[in-house]
Every structure is written in C-alpha cells, then in structure tokens.
Design a protein around this motif. Structure first.
Motif, PDB file in Angstrom:
ATOM      1  N   ILE A   1      -9.064 -11.457  -5.998  1.00 35.15           N
ATOM      2  CA  ILE A   1      -8.660 -10.048  -5.938  1.00 35.15           C
ATOM      3  C   ILE A   1      -8.318  -9.659  -4.498  1.00 35.15           C
ATOM      4  O   ILE A   1      -7.339  -8.950  -4.250  1.00 35.15           O
ATOM      5  N   MET A   2      -9.119 -10.135  -3.554  1.00 36.96           N
ATOM      6  CA  MET A   2      -8.831  -9.804  -2.150  1.00 36.96           C
ATOM      7  C   MET A   2      -7.483 -10.391  -1.724  1.00 36.96           C
ATOM      8  O   MET A   2      -6.731  -9.765  -0.991  1.00 36.96           O
TER       9      MET A   2
ATOM     10  N   ARG B   1       0.036  -7.240  -4.546  1.00 38.60           N
ATOM     11  CA  ARG B   1       0.330  -7.471  -5.971  1.00 38.60           C
ATOM     12  C   ARG B   1       0.283  -6.161  -6.762  1.00 38.60           C
ATOM     13  O   ARG B   1      -0.247  -5.154  -6.298  1.00 38.60           O
ATOM     14  N   TYR B   2       0.781  -6.210  -7.987  1.00 40.00           N
ATOM     15  CA  TYR B   2       0.902  -5.015  -8.820  1.00 40.00           C
ATOM     16  C   TYR B   2      -0.476  -4.426  -9.157  1.00 40.00           C
ATOM     17  O   TYR B   2      -1.388  -5.139  -9.595  1.00 40.00           O
ATOM     18  N   CYS B   3      -0.585  -3.106  -8.971  1.00 42.03           N
ATOM     19  CA  CYS B   3      -1.863  -2.391  -9.147  1.00 42.03           C
ATOM     20  C   CYS B   3      -2.573  -2.750 -10.462  1.00 42.03           C
ATOM     21  O   CYS B   3      -3.783  -2.989 -10.482  1.00 42.03           O
ATOM     22  N   ILE B   4      -1.804  -2.748 -11.536  1.00 34.82           N
ATOM     23  CA  ILE B   4      -2.408  -2.964 -12.856  1.00 34.82           C
ATOM     24  C   ILE B   4      -2.983  -4.374 -12.974  1.00 34.82           C
ATOM     25  O   ILE B   4      -4.037  -4.578 -13.594  1.00 34.82           O
TER      26      ILE B   4
ATOM     27  N   ILE C   1     -10.259  -6.794 -11.598  1.00 35.00           N
ATOM     28  CA  ILE C   1     -11.537  -6.138 -11.272  1.00 35.00           C
ATOM     29  C   ILE C   1     -12.364  -5.938 -12.543  1.00 35.00           C
ATOM     30  O   ILE C   1     -13.567  -6.216 -12.577  1.00 35.00           O
ATOM     31  N   LEU C   2     -11.707  -5.494 -13.621  1.00 38.21           N
ATOM     32  CA  LEU C   2     -12.423  -5.304 -14.895  1.00 38.21           C
ATOM     33  C   LEU C   2     -13.008  -6.633 -15.387  1.00 38.21           C
ATOM     34  O   LEU C   2     -14.123  -6.670 -15.920  1.00 38.21           O
TER      35      LEU C   2
ATOM     36  N   ILE D   1      -7.643   2.397  -7.027  1.00 32.94           N
ATOM     37  CA  ILE D   1      -6.374   1.706  -7.311  1.00 32.94           C
ATOM     38  C   ILE D   1      -5.611   2.441  -8.417  1.00 32.94           C
ATOM     39  O   ILE D   1      -4.401   2.673  -8.316  1.00 32.94           O
TER      40      ILE D   1
ATOM     41  N   LEU E   1     -13.449 -12.437  -7.198  1.00 37.10           N
ATOM     42  CA  LEU E   1     -13.394 -11.445  -6.125  1.00 37.10           C
ATOM     43  C   LEU E   1     -12.535 -11.953  -4.966  1.00 37.10           C
ATOM     44  O   LEU E   1     -11.750 -11.193  -4.376  1.00 37.10           O
TER      45      LEU E   1
ATOM     46  N   ILE F   1      -4.228  -6.112 -10.465  1.00 37.35           N
ATOM     47  CA  ILE F   1      -5.471  -6.077  -9.673  1.00 37.35           C
ATOM     48  C   ILE F   1      -6.574  -5.382 -10.477  1.00 37.35           C
ATOM     49  O   ILE F   1      -7.704  -5.865 -10.564  1.00 37.35           O
ATOM     50  N   SER F   2      -6.217  -4.268 -11.096  1.00 36.98           N
ATOM     51  CA  SER F   2      -7.175  -3.502 -11.903  1.00 36.98           C
ATOM     52  C   SER F   2      -7.764  -4.385 -13.012  1.00 36.98           C
ATOM     53  O   SER F   2      -8.973  -4.394 -13.246  1.00 36.98           O
ATOM     54  N   ASN F   3      -6.897  -5.121 -13.696  1.00 38.09           N
ATOM     55  CA  ASN F   3      -7.374  -6.001 -14.769  1.00 38.09           C
ATOM     56  C   ASN F   3      -8.322  -7.076 -14.245  1.00 38.09           C
ATOM     57  O   ASN F   3      -9.314  -7.410 -14.912  1.00 38.09           O
TER      58      ASN F   3
ATOM     59  N   MET G   1       0.486  -3.060  -4.411  1.00 37.31           N
ATOM     60  CA  MET G   1      -0.549  -2.049  -4.681  1.00 37.31           C
ATOM     61  C   MET G   1      -0.315  -0.797  -3.839  1.00 37.31           C
ATOM     62  O   MET G   1       0.021  -0.894  -2.665  1.00 37.31           O
TER      63      MET G   1
ATOM     64  N   LYS H   1      -4.899   0.424   1.410  1.00 37.73           N
ATOM     65  CA  LYS H   1      -5.311  -0.981   1.506  1.00 37.73           C
ATOM     66  C   LYS H   1      -6.623  -1.144   2.281  1.00 37.73           C
ATOM     67  O   LYS H   1      -7.469  -1.954   1.917  1.00 37.73           O
TER      68      LYS H   1
ATOM     69  N   LEU I   1     -13.957  -3.971  -1.485  1.00 40.84           N
ATOM     70  CA  LEU I   1     -14.025  -5.339  -2.003  1.00 40.84           C
ATOM     71  C   LEU I   1     -14.925  -6.206  -1.114  1.00 40.84           C
ATOM     72  O   LEU I   1     -15.693  -7.034  -1.622  1.00 40.84           O
TER      73      LEU I   1
ATOM     74  N   HIS J   1      -2.071   4.391  -8.231  1.00 47.05           N
ATOM     75  CA  HIS J   1      -1.023   3.897  -9.128  1.00 47.05           C
ATOM     76  C   HIS J   1      -0.385   5.035  -9.919  1.00 47.05           C
ATOM     77  O   HIS J   1       0.836   5.128 -10.043  1.00 47.05           O
TER      78      HIS J   1
ATOM     79  N   ASN K   1     -11.655   0.095  -8.327  1.00 49.90           N
ATOM     80  CA  ASN K   1     -10.703   0.174  -9.445  1.00 49.90           C
ATOM     81  C   ASN K   1     -10.180   1.597  -9.640  1.00 49.90           C
ATOM     82  O   ASN K   1      -8.984   1.815  -9.851  1.00 49.90           O
TER      83      ASN K   1
ATOM     84  N   ILE L   1      -5.576   0.005 -19.741  1.00 47.38           N
ATOM     85  CA  ILE L   1      -6.716  -0.089 -18.810  1.00 47.38           C
ATOM     86  C   ILE L   1      -7.812   0.896 -19.245  1.00 47.38           C
ATOM     87  O   ILE L   1      -8.998   0.550 -19.292  1.00 47.38           O
TER      88      ILE L   1
ATOM     89  N   LEU M   1     -17.276  -2.095  -7.423  1.00 48.71           N
ATOM     90  CA  LEU M   1     -16.023  -2.564  -8.043  1.00 48.71           C
ATOM     91  C   LEU M   1     -15.372  -1.452  -8.867  1.00 48.71           C
ATOM     92  O   LEU M   1     -14.155  -1.283  -8.864  1.00 48.71           O
TER      93      LEU M   1
ATOM     94  N   VAL N   1      -4.743  -8.168  -3.188  1.00 50.35           N
ATOM     95  CA  VAL N   1      -4.554  -6.953  -2.386  1.00 50.35           C
ATOM     96  C   VAL N   1      -3.736  -7.294  -1.142  1.00 50.35           C
ATOM     97  O   VAL N   1      -2.781  -6.593  -0.794  1.00 50.35           O
TER      98      VAL N   1
ATOM     99  N   GLU O   1     -16.117  -7.364 -13.336  1.00 46.57           N
ATOM    100  CA  GLU O   1     -17.237  -6.526 -13.798  1.00 46.57           C
ATOM    101  C   GLU O   1     -17.850  -7.096 -15.078  1.00 46.57           C
ATOM    102  O   GLU O   1     -19.071  -7.083 -15.258  1.00 46.57           O
TER     103      GLU O   1
ATOM    104  N   GLU P   1     -21.415  -3.787  -9.352  1.00 47.73           N
ATOM    105  CA  GLU P   1     -20.497  -3.259 -10.377  1.00 47.73           C
ATOM    106  C   GLU P   1     -20.001  -1.859 -10.002  1.00 47.73           C
ATOM    107  O   GLU P   1     -18.837  -1.532 -10.206  1.00 47.73           O
TER     108      GLU P   1
END
Lengths: 87, 87, 87, 87
Positions: free
Chosen positions: C22-23, C30-33, C39-40, D53, C19, C35-37, D1, D5, D12, D57, D50, D81, D46, C26, C43, D43
């Motif tokens: 991830i912060m 960084r690239y959205c995807i 976060i997943l 985001i 986490l 960050i999304s990965n 991203m 923000k 987050l 995107h 996601n 994703i 988060l 943000v 989780e 969860e």
C-alpha cells in the motif's frame, strides 16, 4: 428520499417484525445467544436499507447537485455518514 | 436471558420507536441523509442491547458452565457471535 | 499469547506485506479506489488475527481462571475488547 | 491518489510501526489482550487512512467525472467500497 420506496419499506418492515420478535423472546426468557443472533440479523437488514438509501442518494441528489455546479455540501454529508459507518 | 430485562426492554423499545419514526420519514419523503442518520442511530441502540445481553451471558451462563467443568460449547457460541460482529 | 503462534505470525506477515504494498501504491500515485481496496483487505487480515487470538484466549486463560474459582477480571477484559469491536 | 500524500504516508507509517510492534509482542509471548488491543488500534489507523483517501477521491475524481457529464462508474466504485465497509 430517492431510493425505491417499496424496497426500503419492505426492508424496514422486516426489521420491525424482527424487533417485535426479539421483544417477545426477551419476554419469554429465551436463550441469550438466540436473542443476540436475532439482534445481529436485524442490524444486517437495517444496514442493507441504509446502503440502498445511500446508493440512490449518491446517484440522484449528489450527482445532480454536482452537475449543477455545486455538490460540495452533499459530498460532505455523504462523508459524514461514511465516518459514522466506518468508526 | 440473563441480562437486566428492564434495561434490555428499554433499549429495544427505543429502537422500536426509532424504527416507527424511520418508516414515517420514508412515507413523508424526507431527506435521504436524515433517514440514513436515523437508521445508524437505531443500529447503535441495537448494538448496545446486544452487548448488554452478551456481557450478562458471559458473566452467568458461560461462567457457570465452566465452573461446573464444561463450558466449551458456551465458549464456542460466544466466539461464533464474535465472528459475526467482527466481520 | 495462547493462540497458534505460527498461524498468527503468518497472518501478521501477510498484513505487513500488504501494508508495504500500500505504501508503494501511494508512492506510485495509484488509483484511490485500488488503494482503498487494499487497505480494506489488510484490515480483514488483522481482524482475522485478532479473532484467532481472542478465541484461544477464551479457551485457555479465561476458562482456566474461571475453573480456578475466579475469572471475573478476565471476562471483563474480553467484554472491553467486545465493546471496542462492536462500536 | 488525490488525498494529502503526506498525511496518508504518516498514517500508513504509524500502522506499519504498530504492526512491527505487534509481531514483537507475539514473539515475546505477551498477554493476549494487550496484543488484541494493539491490533484494534492498528485497524483504527488504517480505517482513518482509508476515510481520508475516500474523502479526497469523492471531492476530486468523482466530482470531476460528474461535472464532465459522466461519473456513474465512479459512483458505483464508491458504493462498492461502502458495501465492503458496511458489511
């Protein structure tokens, strides 16, 4: 629908057959955990069908709408589905 | 199975009818997003049936097995299902 | 809590570190995807911690309560959690 | 991203604070079910981050790439994703 109709039909028929099997299992008073596992397997097949449908939708309808200068409605529709999937 | 057979049958029949509807939608080349929404609705009904089955299973089979001095196998079975649900 | 405290702490610290990462992602735009990965992935670690906690809970608190002639409240609590997990 | 923000940071930070609380709960040997509920709540936060985001995107990066005549890679990334979310 833009997805490969043959593949989607095959997946839906699989889920349909599984569901018939589950109804027989309930009728025959089969063990709860076995029924539960079959329901989970059926959900997995439906999820796969849904993903194939959404993939094809994004690669055709959504893409075409954006290429033609629009697409916001289509993107919002996909996001609504994503919202439901990721509750 | 320990769950209320009538309720489970009703839920499974609902899912079965939905699935038949989805197969017709595919046949009729209906809009992807409408089909996707129907698949999600069917999954929700199956999840509900599964939860009812697991509730009844825990309140009868699992509980009885523990009360009779065992139950570890039953608990492990429920945990395996939980593992699959919470992937 | 009945689960192996060391294991749960390790999982929670992993999620905590993810986490923080991830912060920073943000912050660094960084690239959205990506960050999304992340976060997943976080989780998934939390889900694992939760499953370990629930397993230990069922094998100790729930089991003991039933063995002592009760346990209905404990079973209902687990079912409520199951309801939330399997929305 | 591309997402807001401020909103993502707020979500987050909420998850971060919840996670710190959960680690204290584990330290203080709090009741398993209470810890489990807090993990589920984290969860959920988060998942919401996601989704925000991914929405942003799709409405920016994916849309722009398609409008410029490409976008297949971007669509495939979103589908990957989606695959992970809908396991």
């Amino acid at each position: 629908m833009q997805a490969d109709k043959k593949q989607i039909n095959r997946l839906l028929k699989t889920a349909y057959g599984q569901l018939e099997g589950i109804m027989r299992m309930v009728e025959d008073d089969r063990y709860c955990i076995d029924i539960s596992n079959q329901i989970l397997a059926t959900e997995a097949v439906l999820r796969r069908a849904n993903k194939e449908i959404l993939k094809a939708h994004m690669k055709s309808c959504v893409k075409n709408a954006i290429a033609e200068g629009g697409g916001d409605d289509k993107i919002n529709e996909v996001i609504e589905i994503l919202d439901k999937i990721s509750k």
